[in-house]
Write a protein that holds these residues in place. Sequence first.
Motif, PDB file in Angstrom:
ATOM      1  N   GLU A   1       0.820  -1.222   0.000  1.00 26.11           N
ATOM      2  CA  GLU A   1       0.000   0.000   0.000  1.00 26.11           C
ATOM      3  C   GLU A   1       0.850   1.267   0.000  1.00 26.11           C
TER       4      GLU A   1
ATOM      5  N   ALA B   1       2.563   1.730  -3.392  1.00 30.19           N
ATOM      6  CA  ALA B   1       1.597   2.148  -4.414  1.00 30.19           C
ATOM      7  C   ALA B   1       1.282   3.628  -4.283  1.00 30.19           C
ATOM      8  N   ASN B   2       1.091   4.072  -3.049  1.00 27.21           N
ATOM      9  CA  ASN B   2       0.773   5.485  -2.845  1.00 27.21           C
ATOM     10  C   ASN B   2       1.938   6.375  -3.246  1.00 27.21           C
TER      11      ASN B   2
ATOM     12  N   LEU C   1       1.757   6.705  -7.142  1.00 26.59           N
ATOM     13  CA  LEU C   1       0.616   7.441  -7.683  1.00 26.59           C
ATOM     14  C   LEU C   1       0.542   8.868  -7.161  1.00 26.59           C
TER      15      LEU C   1
ATOM     16  N   THR D   1       8.430   0.146  -7.648  1.00 24.73           N
ATOM     17  CA  THR D   1       7.813  -1.178  -7.502  1.00 24.73           C
ATOM     18  C   THR D   1       8.865  -2.281  -7.488  1.00 24.73           C
TER      19      THR D   1
ATOM     20  N   ARG E   1      -0.113  -3.280  -7.023  1.00 23.15           N
ATOM     21  CA  ARG E   1      -1.143  -2.923  -8.009  1.00 23.15           C
ATOM     22  C   ARG E   1      -2.537  -2.934  -7.391  1.00 23.15           C
TER      23      ARG E   1
ATOM     24  N   GLY F   1      -2.992  -0.056  -4.905  1.00 21.57           N
ATOM     25  CA  GLY F   1      -3.111   1.206  -5.620  1.00 21.57           C
ATOM     26  C   GLY F   1      -4.528   1.422  -6.123  1.00 21.57           C
TER      27      GLY F   1
ATOM     28  N   LYS G   1      -6.728   2.217  -3.162  1.00 21.68           N
ATOM     29  CA  LYS G   1      -6.506   3.526  -2.552  1.00 21.68           C
ATOM     30  C   LYS G   1      -7.169   4.651  -3.329  1.00 21.68           C
ATOM     31  N   TYR G   2      -7.335   4.496  -4.653  1.00 24.06           N
ATOM     32  CA  TYR G   2      -7.775   5.632  -5.460  1.00 24.06           C
ATOM     33  C   TYR G   2      -8.985   5.365  -6.354  1.00 24.06           C
TER      34      TYR G   2
ATOM     35  N   LEU H   1      -3.139   3.668 -12.858  1.00 21.48           N
ATOM     36  CA  LEU H   1      -4.046   3.106 -11.864  1.00 21.48           C
ATOM     37  C   LEU H   1      -4.966   2.068 -12.497  1.00 21.48           C
TER      38      LEU H   1
ATOM     39  N   TRP I   1      -3.129  -1.128 -13.349  1.00 20.89           N
ATOM     40  CA  TRP I   1      -2.886  -1.913 -12.132  1.00 20.89           C
ATOM     41  C   TRP I   1      -4.141  -2.653 -11.712  1.00 20.89           C
TER      42      TRP I   1
END
Length: 306
Positions: free
Chosen positions: A206, A209-210, A213, A234, A249, A252, A255-256, A297, A300
């Motif tokens: 997590e 990924a943040n 992005l 990554t 992935r 990510g 999260k969004y 995003l 992923w």
Amino acid sequence: MERGGRPAVLKVATPPGRPGVPAHWETSTDPAHWNYWRREALAYGDGLAGSVYAGIRAPSLVDYEEHGDGSVALWLEYVDGQPGTAATPAMLGDFAERLGAAHAVWRGRSTSEPWLSRDWLRAYTTSRPVSEPIPWDHPVAVAAWPDDLRAGLRELWARRHEVLRATDALPHTLCHHDVWPMNLVFDGSGPVLLDWSFVGPGPMGEDAANLVLDTFFDGLVDVALLDDVAEVVTSAYARGDAAVHRAIRLTGAAKYFWLAPMMLNRVAAGPAPISQSYDAREAAAMFAGRRRPLELLLSWFREALA
């Protein structure tokens, strides 16, 4: 500002109810809440922030003071170094390698501190202010985002609960939950990680990924670096582990999933700014500038749930 004869940064944590705070950013008195108001003070007070990740440090605590109004003042070391927004992909990759190693140490371990956030990813993402119907074909979005991107983002939103359920099966570690360039400084000691307000258990991948992005969503770093940053972060974090690559992935996407719908809600409501944080671009520029990270995003999301 100085405290104890040394440069310091003052942070004041206040109980819930401060005027002007949007509802989706309101703090809580619940120690397990994603935005518990005393968490950062406790993370510094018991030493967790400064010791949790080998190879990554937090600013040292200079002083701590309880105020009569219930607020808590933290004086933290002023870190004089290169801000994360100016970091090269190699610097972010070095940080990601250190973070991956630290997360591997915490993988599968339980934590007993009652003030750590719990189920942060689900609690945060499902609290974002999105309302139906979402205007997927708003003219600003149509001009900036191709049909396949808008269709994919619509699918991601529709499958958001499936995505979150999939993250539940990932190995867990102790996450920072707010790793992005504005919370990174690189000095002579290496990477320094700021803002420990959200720390708690969470899925592997997590934070990495943040970092990828959120380095680009707010227009603070040239989007031309996106592919390089995504590759180096990554790879350095996962260190060849295919399951961890998938976790990056998947988290990510988790999260969004709300970001595009919220942008569309706000551009349709007008004329208030689309972003209420660091991105000061007007609507057309913001939609265009976020196209490439949203395409990443979406890729992923599709790879993680293939």
